[in-house]
Design an enzyme around this catalytic site. Structure first.
Site, PDB file in Angstrom:
ATOM      1  N   TYR A 195      -4.401   1.325  15.646  1.00 40.75           N
ATOM      2  CA  TYR A 195      -3.029   1.203  16.347  1.00 40.75           C
ATOM      3  C   TYR A 195      -3.377   1.214  18.144  1.00 40.75           C
ATOM      4  O   TYR A 195      -2.652   0.440  18.620  1.00 40.75           O
ATOM      5  CB  TYR A 195      -2.414   2.465  16.221  1.00 40.75           C
ATOM      6  CG  TYR A 195      -1.877   2.948  14.925  1.00 40.75           C
ATOM      7  CD1 TYR A 195      -0.454   2.346  14.606  1.00 40.75           C
ATOM      8  CD2 TYR A 195      -2.427   3.220  13.566  1.00 40.75           C
ATOM      9  CE1 TYR A 195       0.104   2.600  13.547  1.00 40.75           C
ATOM     10  CE2 TYR A 195      -1.816   3.355  12.633  1.00 40.75           C
ATOM     11  CZ  TYR A 195      -0.574   2.922  12.511  1.00 40.75           C
ATOM     12  OH  TYR A 195      -0.111   3.183  10.999  1.00 40.75           O
ATOM     13  N   GLU A 250      -3.760  -0.421   7.877  1.00 36.68           N
ATOM     14  CA  GLU A 250      -2.569   0.005   8.811  1.00 36.68           C
ATOM     15  C   GLU A 250      -2.792  -0.592   9.998  1.00 36.68           C
ATOM     16  O   GLU A 250      -3.748  -0.502  10.701  1.00 36.68           O
ATOM     17  CB  GLU A 250      -2.274   1.475   8.878  1.00 36.68           C
ATOM     18  CG  GLU A 250      -1.718   2.356   7.709  1.00 36.68           C
ATOM     19  CD  GLU A 250      -1.563   3.804   8.064  1.00 36.68           C
ATOM     20  OE1 GLU A 250      -1.063   4.205   9.136  1.00 36.68           O
ATOM     21  OE2 GLU A 250      -1.939   4.553   6.973  1.00 36.68           O
ATOM     22  N   HIS A 307      -2.795  10.716   0.619  1.00 40.73           N
ATOM     23  CA  HIS A 307      -2.414  10.691   2.076  1.00 40.73           C
ATOM     24  C   HIS A 307      -1.885  12.168   2.643  1.00 40.73           C
ATOM     25  O   HIS A 307      -0.673  12.100   2.774  1.00 40.73           O
ATOM     26  CB  HIS A 307      -1.435   9.508   2.013  1.00 40.73           C
ATOM     27  CG  HIS A 307      -1.037   8.809   3.148  1.00 40.73           C
ATOM     28  ND1 HIS A 307      -1.268   7.609   3.402  1.00 40.73           N
ATOM     29  CD2 HIS A 307      -0.717   9.254   4.616  1.00 40.73           C
ATOM     30  CE1 HIS A 307      -1.067   7.125   4.743  1.00 40.73           C
ATOM     31  NE2 HIS A 307      -0.765   8.332   5.365  1.00 40.73           N
ATOM     32  N   GLU A 333      -7.235   8.462   6.415  1.00 39.53           N
ATOM     33  CA  GLU A 333      -7.453   8.987   7.745  1.00 39.53           C
ATOM     34  C   GLU A 333      -7.829  10.129   7.536  1.00 39.53           C
ATOM     35  O   GLU A 333      -7.125  10.938   8.256  1.00 39.53           O
ATOM     36  CB  GLU A 333      -6.283   8.760   8.591  1.00 39.53           C
ATOM     37  CG  GLU A 333      -5.759   7.219   8.818  1.00 39.53           C
ATOM     38  CD  GLU A 333      -4.853   7.399  10.311  1.00 39.53           C
ATOM     39  OE1 GLU A 333      -4.490   8.571  10.726  1.00 39.53           O
ATOM     40  OE2 GLU A 333      -4.570   6.198  10.399  1.00 39.53           O
ATOM     41  N   ASN A 389      -7.723   1.619   9.687  1.00 34.47           N
ATOM     42  CA  ASN A 389      -6.624   1.534  10.357  1.00 34.47           C
ATOM     43  C   ASN A 389      -6.707   1.386  11.785  1.00 34.47           C
ATOM     44  O   ASN A 389      -7.484   2.096  12.310  1.00 34.47           O
ATOM     45  CB  ASN A 389      -5.917   2.874  10.082  1.00 34.47           C
ATOM     46  CG  ASN A 389      -5.191   3.170   8.649  1.00 34.47           C
ATOM     47  OD1 ASN A 389      -5.492   2.039   7.829  1.00 34.47           O
ATOM     48  ND2 ASN A 389      -4.958   3.941   8.314  1.00 34.47           N
ATOM     49  N   ARG A 434       0.789  -0.994   0.053  1.00 32.84           N
ATOM     50  CA  ARG A 434       0.063   0.109  -0.006  1.00 32.84           C
ATOM     51  C   ARG A 434       0.883   1.105  -0.083  1.00 32.84           C
ATOM     52  O   ARG A 434       1.703   1.421   0.734  1.00 32.84           O
ATOM     53  CB  ARG A 434      -1.030  -0.081   1.289  1.00 32.84           C
ATOM     54  CG  ARG A 434      -1.694   1.233   1.245  1.00 32.84           C
ATOM     55  CD  ARG A 434      -2.624   1.367   2.541  1.00 32.84           C
ATOM     56  NE  ARG A 434      -3.264   2.423   2.612  1.00 32.84           N
ATOM     57  CZ  ARG A 434      -3.478   3.197   3.384  1.00 32.84           C
ATOM     58  NH1 ARG A 434      -2.829   3.051   4.835  1.00 32.84           N
ATOM     59  NH2 ARG A 434      -3.989   4.595   3.382  1.00 32.84           N
TER      60      ARG A 434
HETATM   61  C1  NOJ Z   1      -1.368   6.633  10.305  1.00 32.27           C
HETATM   62  C2  NOJ Z   1      -0.858   7.305   9.100  1.00 32.27           C
HETATM   63  O1  NOJ Z   1      -1.772   7.180   8.028  1.00 32.27           O
HETATM   64  C3  NOJ Z   1       0.445   7.338   8.948  1.00 32.27           C
HETATM   65  O2  NOJ Z   1       0.861   8.147   7.832  1.00 32.27           O
HETATM   66  C4  NOJ Z   1       1.221   7.375  10.071  1.00 32.27           C
HETATM   67  O3  NOJ Z   1       2.662   7.415   9.730  1.00 32.27           O
HETATM   68  C5  NOJ Z   1       0.908   6.202  11.097  1.00 32.27           C
HETATM   69  N1  NOJ Z   1      -0.629   6.142  11.378  1.00 32.27           N
HETATM   70  C6  NOJ Z   1       1.714   6.328  12.396  1.00 32.27           C
HETATM   71  O4  NOJ Z   1       1.303   7.448  12.916  1.00 32.27           O
END
Ligand code: NOJ
Length: 503
Positions: free
Chosen positions: A344, A410, A153, A198, A342, A108
């Site tokens: 995290y 992600e 992006h 995002e 995404n 990606r």
């Molecule tokens: C989301 C973002 O899409 C990406 O650009 C970023 O580096 C990562 N999170 C980590 O923060």
């Protein structure tokens, strides 16, 4: 007598057999829960500004990140920018080589709008930019790797920002023009498209200004970010319909948007906290997801209600959150072929008043915190390791948006760049485990996972202080060699065996 005898000796045998079957079955189902579906896609991601460099080479135009970090070097933590980054503009073959080395099914990456259309306008195409992406796409395909392409992006051409950027409704026209150039030039080979990455993150560039804020760093909270939200949703739908009407039959690809959020868990199980967590989800995620992926379309009712109510109380003549016409609700609803997600980290939520007046935070009436016992990334303040939040988010998407095919676009962990990155391995392992629980126990249709990131790169306003790569890059070495970390070997093994190792 004989019968009794026989019966009494058969019964223990049957019991034993039942036990063996049970134990065997449990082991098998454990193995099944540990094993990825056969057609599951493994990939890794980057984004143009974070890796390409070559910021003004071969006719590329300036974008809002070039502009902001050149004007205000202090807006990034280490006063660095993406002028050179990983130099992927010249070293993309290295990136493809290491993706292949790990056995990745897909890559990606994003296209820099200003590299192929320096001002953002379709009457000004930069052939060198088109050539660059053609070379990258061809190199990937030659190596058996699927390109998954993000159109946007975060790096808007500065020329368009000077017209107001995403606060200007005309952006939907420009974005459709851009999408057409992409489909025309690359759609014969690119079958997986993502319009925006995002939006929750990049619309904050219209809410906050100053160091460590997103480009374009404009301070209009609760107004600028809502305008940007409104217009990018329309722009997304325009790009989707364009594909549907003019390219889908011939090119047979898929188009979607990538959304992100922390998982929002109620602080306690009180009714109040449960409602607060839902508001947090709706204001961060539902605001983008509901118009596109829900059955009804439009903004979530609670978002509409709270922003309208507050706008009125502020004495405004109209809501700070623009209103979609009925036709526009229908036009945006259903504009997806899969769900880009995404994830995290997670947060705890209770009810309360925070944030500037007005602002998204204040509109949502929530107070966000973390559990101090959650392990944290040593370098990224917002990144707490909460694998169960991953499962909850996937399942919540599955249940709230009509069980879409979900591509995790992600997921990853940051540290200071160590090659023995055990914490990153543990992060991936625990998140893969929860992902498979969402698939096997909750019935979610997760079609693949994309690790962030292939290589250490330019982490926006954190500069080069937070490393997310499974390959290390020394940014003081002009050759920018890509050096494998232990986590790249871990991913390689998972991809080869298609199982999460149990030891
Ligand atoms: C989301 C973002 O899409 C990406 O650009 C970023 O580096 C990562 N999170 C980590 O923060």
């Amino acid at each position: 007598m004989t019968a009794v005898k026989m019966g009494s000796s058969i019964r223990p045998c049957l019991l034993l057999l039942a036990l063996v079957v049970l134990v065997h079955g449990a082991a098998r189902s454990r193995a099944a829960n540990n094993r990825f579906p056969d057609d599951f896609l493994f990939g890794a991601a980057t984004a143009a500004y974070q890796v390409e460099g070559g910021w003004n080479e071969d006719g590329k135009g300036e974008n809002i990140w070039d502009h902001m970090l050149h004007e205000h070097p202090d807006y990034s933590k280490d006063h660095q920018n993406g002028d050179v980054a990983d130099d992927s503009y010249h070293r993309y073959k290295e990136d493809v080589r290491i993706l292949k080395e790990m056995g990745m099914n897909h890559y990606r990456f994003s296209i820099s709008w200003a590299r192929i259309m320096p001002t953002g306008e379709a009457n000004n195409i930069n052939q060198a930019g088109i050539d660059y992406y053609n070379n990258l796409i061809n190199e990937l395909l030659d190596n058996g790797i699927l390109p998954v392409v993000t159109m946007y992006h975060w790096d808007l051409p500065q020329w368009l920002q000077d017209l107001g950027g995403w606060t200007n409704p005309i952006m939907a026209d420009y974005f459709e023009d851009y999408a057409r150039v992409l489909y025309e030039n690359f759609g014969d080979r690119v079958k997986w498209w993502i319009t925006f990455n995002e939006p929750l993150s990049f619309v904050s560039g219209y809410a906050h200004a100053g160091p460590f804020t997103q480009a374009p760093a404009i301070s209009k909270p609760g107004v600028g970010d809502y305008l940007a939200t409104h217009h990018l949703l329309i722009a997304h739908a325009r790009a989707y319909h364009l594909y549907d009407e003019q390219y889908r039959t011939k090119q047979q690809g898929k188009v979607t948007i990538t959304l992100n959020t922390d998982w929002h868990e109620p602080l306690t199980n009180s009714t109040e906290d449960i409602a607060a967590a839902d508001r947090a989800r709706q204001f961060s995620f539902g605001m983008f997801a509901h118009p596109i992926f829900s059955t009804e379309g439009d903004y979530p009712a609670i978002v509409r209600e709270l922003v309208d109510k507050k706008s009125k109380a502020e004495g405004r003549t109209r809501s700070r959150l623009p209103v979609f016409s009925k036709e526009m609700v229908e036009y945006i609803r259903g504009t997806y072929d899969y769900f880009g997600l995404n994830y995290y980290s997670s947060k705890l939520v209770t009810s309360g008043v925070t944030g500037e007046n007005p602002s998204r935070e204040r509109d949502a009436e929530v107070v966000i915190s973390i559990d101090p016992s959650w392990p944290s990334s040593p370098v990224t303040s917002w990144l707490q390791v909460v694998p169960w939040g991953f499962r909850k988010l996937i399942t919540w998407v599955h249940e709230n948006y009509n069980a879409p095919a979900i591509l995790i676009t992600e997921n990853g962990y940051s540290d200071d760049g160590s090659l023995e990155d055990t914490d990153r391995i543990n992060y991936f392992k625990s998140h893969f485990t929860e992902l498979l629980k969402a698939v096997y126990e909750d019935g979610a249709n997760v079609i693949g996972h994309t690790a962030w990131s292939v290589i250490d790169n330019m982490e926006w306003t954190s500069g080069y202080t937070e490393k997310f790569g499974v390959y290390y890059v020394n940014f003081t070495d002009p050759a920018r060699p890509r050096i494998p970390k232990a986590s790249s070997q871990f991913l390689k093994e998972i991809i080869q065996t298609r199982e999460i190792p149990q030891d």
